[in-house]
Design a protein around this motif. Sequence first.
Motif, PDB file in Angstrom:
ATOM      1  N   ALA A 147       0.818  -1.213   0.000  1.00 18.29           N
ATOM      2  CA  ALA A 147       0.000   0.000   0.000  1.00 18.29           C
ATOM      3  C   ALA A 147       0.851   1.262   0.000  1.00 18.29           C
ATOM      4  CB  ALA A 147      -0.927  -0.009   1.217  1.00 18.29           C
ATOM      5  N   ARG A 148       2.100   1.172   0.464  1.00 14.68           N
ATOM      6  CA  ARG A 148       2.908   2.394   0.558  1.00 14.68           C
ATOM      7  C   ARG A 148       3.256   2.983  -0.808  1.00 14.68           C
ATOM      8  NH1 ARG A 148       6.736  -1.658   1.853  1.00 14.68           N
ATOM      9  NH2 ARG A 148       8.543  -1.711   0.464  1.00 14.68           N
ATOM     10  N   HIS A 149       3.063   2.200  -1.869  1.00 15.15           N
ATOM     11  CA  HIS A 149       3.331   2.714  -3.213  1.00 15.15           C
ATOM     12  C   HIS A 149       2.143   3.477  -3.800  1.00 15.15           C
ATOM     13  CE1 HIS A 149       7.151   0.772  -3.383  1.00 15.15           C
ATOM     14  NE2 HIS A 149       6.667  -0.457  -3.350  1.00 15.15           N
ATOM     15  N   SER A 150       1.051   3.575  -3.050  1.00 11.61           N
ATOM     16  CA  SER A 150      -0.152   4.212  -3.585  1.00 11.61           C
ATOM     17  C   SER A 150       0.060   5.693  -3.887  1.00 11.61           C
ATOM     18  CB  SER A 150      -1.312   4.049  -2.600  1.00 11.61           C
ATOM     19  OG  SER A 150      -1.019   4.690  -1.363  1.00 11.61           O
ATOM     20  N   LEU A 151       1.022   6.327  -3.224  1.00 14.98           N
ATOM     21  CA  LEU A 151       1.273   7.750  -3.462  1.00 14.98           C
ATOM     22  C   LEU A 151       1.756   8.033  -4.881  1.00 14.98           C
ATOM     23  CD1 LEU A 151       2.922   8.845  -0.083  1.00 14.98           C
ATOM     24  CD2 LEU A 151       0.616   9.346  -0.900  1.00 14.98           C
TER      25      LEU A 151
END
Length: 207
Positions: free
Chosen positions: A119-123
């Motif tokens: 999820a941390r790549h959603s940015l």
Amino acid sequence: MKLVVISAGLSLPSSSRLLADRLTDTTRRQLTADGHDVDIHVVELRDLAADIAHVMVAGFPGPELSDVLEAVEEADGVIAVSPVFAASYSGLFKSFVDVLDDTTLAGKPVLLAATGGTARHSLALEHALRPLFAYLRATVVPTAVYAASEDWDTAGGSADALADSVTLAGRELAALMGARPATTESADPFERQLPALTGPCGQEASG
């Protein structure tokens, strides 16, 4: 209504294609409910990788890529999905965008989505994809959709959140597509320039 779906997934099967299919289905159902017929053209960039590399070197596309570029030009809306690598869109995705004419996406409704391992790549949606399409003057729908690996687990709550985002984004794209005015302008560039070359009676202008 013409909807073009661009998937930049590299694997087979691809989570990017899976997400693209879910977004497409939601958009299609909403457009149909609103009384529109929908023509859907799905583009797998993986199959066009060699053609994209060729046009960047040679300067002109082959027949298959030309058909895809024409489809994007004529689309009433676009769904664009890329896997995330190194906190940004894939190189293949960017290479395809680079071969588009600068005006192709101007004013065109575009739904952005991405897939990644965590999820941390959603940015990447807000820091990479959205600025890219803002530069191209596309009308990007408010809701961008990101799917991490855990979001595909139907037993988890994140799957419900993904489904909600897919539904909202698809409805937003359908609304923007439905609100676009019908295009009556000729696609032939010579015909578009003809009025400027002729006088009021259809005779050639002097000068």
